[in-house]
Scaffold this motif. Structure first.
Motif, short mmCIF file in Angstrom:
data_model
loop_
_atom_site.label_atom_id
_atom_site.label_comp_id
_atom_site.label_asym_id
_atom_site.label_seq_id
_atom_site.Cartn_x
_atom_site.Cartn_y
_atom_site.Cartn_z
N ALA A 152 35.73 58.64 24.12
CA ALA A 152 37.03 59.05 23.76
C ALA A 152 37.05 60.79 23.79
CB ALA A 152 37.66 58.91 22.22
N LYS A 153 36.03 61.51 23.32
CA LYS A 153 35.62 62.76 23.57
C LYS A 153 35.52 63.18 25.28
CE LYS A 153 32.25 66.28 22.14
NZ LYS A 153 33.30 67.13 21.17
N MET A 154 34.80 62.42 26.02
CA MET A 154 34.72 62.73 27.37
C MET A 154 36.15 62.38 27.93
SD MET A 154 31.08 61.38 28.51
CE MET A 154 29.50 62.03 27.62
N MET A 155 36.96 61.45 27.78
CA MET A 155 38.07 60.99 28.44
C MET A 155 39.12 61.69 28.12
SD MET A 155 37.25 58.68 30.55
CE MET A 155 38.85 57.50 31.06
N GLY A 156 39.17 62.07 26.79
CA GLY A 156 40.25 62.78 26.11
C GLY A 156 41.59 62.12 25.85
N ARG B 162 33.91 72.08 27.52
CA ARG B 162 34.89 72.08 26.55
C ARG B 162 34.71 71.37 25.20
NH1 ARG B 162 41.34 70.28 26.99
NH2 ARG B 162 42.01 71.48 25.36
N ALA B 163 34.59 71.82 24.17
CA ALA B 163 34.25 71.20 22.99
C ALA B 163 33.10 70.59 22.63
CB ALA B 163 35.41 69.96 22.47
N GLY B 164 31.96 71.22 23.72
CA GLY B 164 30.78 70.54 23.81
C GLY B 164 29.79 71.34 22.60
N LYS B 165 28.56 71.01 22.43
CA LYS B 165 27.80 71.63 21.40
C LYS B 165 27.52 72.87 21.74
CE LYS B 165 25.52 67.31 19.40
NZ LYS B 165 24.13 66.89 19.14
N VAL B 166 27.23 73.91 20.81
CA VAL B 166 26.90 75.23 21.09
C VAL B 166 25.33 75.22 20.83
CG1 VAL B 166 26.74 77.66 20.52
CG2 VAL B 166 28.86 76.33 20.19
N GLY C 191 46.37 61.72 20.37
CA GLY C 191 46.17 60.96 19.07
C GLY C 191 47.42 60.60 18.38
N CYS C 192 47.59 59.87 17.40
CA CYS C 192 48.83 59.22 16.87
C CYS C 192 49.74 60.52 16.34
CB CYS C 192 48.47 58.36 15.86
SG CYS C 192 47.70 59.05 14.43
N CYS C 193 49.25 61.80 16.27
CA CYS C 193 50.01 62.84 15.69
C CYS C 193 50.58 63.34 17.10
CB CYS C 193 48.99 63.88 15.25
SG CYS C 193 47.50 64.73 16.21
N GLY C 194 50.26 63.12 18.18
CA GLY C 194 50.93 63.62 19.33
C GLY C 194 50.26 64.85 19.99
N ARG C 195 49.20 65.20 19.38
CA ARG C 195 48.26 66.40 19.83
C ARG C 195 47.08 65.83 20.72
NH1 ARG C 195 48.63 71.13 16.03
NH2 ARG C 195 47.53 72.06 17.61
N GLU C 196 46.41 66.64 21.33
CA GLU C 196 45.36 66.30 22.10
C GLU C 196 44.24 66.01 20.99
OE1 GLU C 196 43.91 68.26 25.81
OE2 GLU C 196 45.46 69.68 25.19
N LEU C 197 43.48 65.09 21.44
CA LEU C 197 42.37 64.50 20.53
C LEU C 197 41.30 65.84 20.12
CD1 LEU C 197 40.85 61.21 22.17
CD2 LEU C 197 42.69 61.49 20.64
N CYS C 198 41.10 65.94 18.81
CA CYS C 198 40.26 66.70 18.34
C CYS C 198 39.02 66.93 19.03
CB CYS C 198 40.13 66.65 16.69
SG CYS C 198 41.60 67.00 15.70
N CYS C 199 38.31 65.90 19.01
CA CYS C 199 37.00 65.64 19.54
C CYS C 199 37.00 66.19 21.13
CB CYS C 199 36.50 64.08 19.57
SG CYS C 199 37.41 63.23 20.39
N ALA C 200 38.00 66.06 21.74
CA ALA C 200 38.13 66.48 23.17
C ALA C 200 38.43 67.89 23.20
CB ALA C 200 39.06 65.63 24.14
N THR C 201 38.88 68.74 22.12
CA THR C 201 39.46 70.05 22.19
C THR C 201 38.74 71.04 21.51
OG1 THR C 201 40.93 69.58 20.56
CG2 THR C 201 41.82 69.44 22.68
N TRP C 202 38.06 70.75 20.29
CA TRP C 202 37.38 71.73 19.50
C TRP C 202 36.28 71.04 18.62
CZ3 TRP C 202 37.38 71.33 14.27
CH2 TRP C 202 38.62 70.61 13.77
N LEU C 203 36.29 69.99 18.52
CA LEU C 203 35.33 69.25 17.61
C LEU C 203 34.17 69.07 18.13
CD1 LEU C 203 35.24 68.37 14.57
CD2 LEU C 203 35.64 65.83 15.34
N ALA C 204 33.12 69.84 17.93
CA ALA C 204 31.86 69.63 18.91
C ALA C 204 30.98 68.75 18.50
CB ALA C 204 31.12 71.05 18.51
N ASP C 205 30.95 68.45 16.81
CA ASP C 205 30.15 67.13 16.41
C ASP C 205 31.03 66.28 15.66
OD1 ASP C 205 27.36 68.15 17.11
OD2 ASP C 205 27.95 69.97 15.73
N PHE C 206 30.68 65.12 15.46
CA PHE C 206 31.22 63.87 14.76
C PHE C 206 30.70 64.04 13.55
CE2 PHE C 206 31.66 62.29 19.39
CZ PHE C 206 32.89 62.04 19.40
#
Length: 268
Positions: free
Chosen positions: A153-157, A12-16, A160-175
């Protein structure tokens, strides 16, 4: 010349990564077994077959071996159970060896040819004895990789302060590269606790809207420039990009008022 490729993701949210479909009819969401530099892996097609130019390909392009079967899915579940056991054993071994490191995640290739342990630590760690110990237990190739706090953070999930799941753990493939200048551009408080993610680094979302702010900023007069408003001449003291307004300190009254940018003119 052009060739057909499919994009495959392994987590999930890994590189393509792109593979040669090798004549197999594939569609998005198909589970596949592919050959990688690490060995055989189980992944999911996330971009269907597309034609691209040969020069865009990083050679050699590895092939899709087959569509995943029910047996493959069962084997994947078994591998994941072994990963859980490996995590627990590695944690115990780290304590036994007294190493100042924190185990974050464990991966095992689908063909079970390699175990990869991801960890964080303050500095360099001499883990040679730990590797020997793990190799003796698991009888397979062992690899330890030290990662940074963003990868952790990407691996652990988490949330965030917005109350949603971390972008890096859900859909952001690259930093993406994030700078303090982006926070300044968006008029965000530079308080570190407000612009840092749970990883302790600048929040990735500062990058998301930065291009819009930079484009919109061109419509606004610079700070301290002199403008003419419906209430007279004044000096620009601030701007609200989203509301498309500017704050002006009037020359005569010294009062600060807010005006829409289409209601003011810049003095030449």
């Amino acid at each position: 010349m052009k060739c057909s490729v499919v994009g495959v993701r392994f987590k999930r949210a890994g590189k393509v990564y792109y593979f040669d479909p090798a004549g197999i009819e594939l569609a998005v969401n198909d589970d596949v077994i592919v050959e990688t530099s690490r060995g055989m892996e189980y992944g999911q097609v996330v971009t269907g077959p597309v034609e691209i130019n040969d020069e865009e390909i990083v050679t050699p392009l590895k092939k899709v071996i087959r569509k995943a079967t029910g047996q493959d899915a069962q084997k994947l579940a078994a591998v994941q159970e072994k990963v859980k056991q490996a995590y627990s054993i590695c944690e115990q071994k780290i304590i036994t060896h007294g190493l100042p490191m924190k185990l974050v995640d464990v991966e095992k290739t689908f063909d079970e040819s390699k175990l990869i342990f991801y960890f964080t630590a303050e500095g360099r760690i001499d883990f040679r004895e730990l590797v020997k110990d793990l190799a003796a237990v698991f009888r397979t190739r062992i690899e330890l990789r030290q990662i940074g706090v963003r990868d952790e953070a990407k691996m652990m999930g988490g949330l965030g302060c917005c109350g949603r799941e971390l972008c890096c753990a859900t859909w952001l493939a690259d930093f993406a590269s994030v700078s303090i200048r982006m926070a300044k551009e968006q008029n965000i408080s530079l308080n570190p606790t407000k612009i840092s993610g749970i990883c302790g680094r600048l929040m990735c979302c500062l990058k998301f809207e930065n291009d819009l702010y930079e484009q919109s900023r061109q419509e606004f007069p610079p700070l301290n420039s002199v403008v003419r408003t419906p209430d007279g001449e004044g000096k620009v003291t601030g701007a609200n990009i989203l509301k498309k307004t500017i704050a002006v300190e009037l020359k005569e009254s010294k009062m600060i008022r807010e005006y829409a940018i289409n209601n003011i003119s810049v003095e030449k």
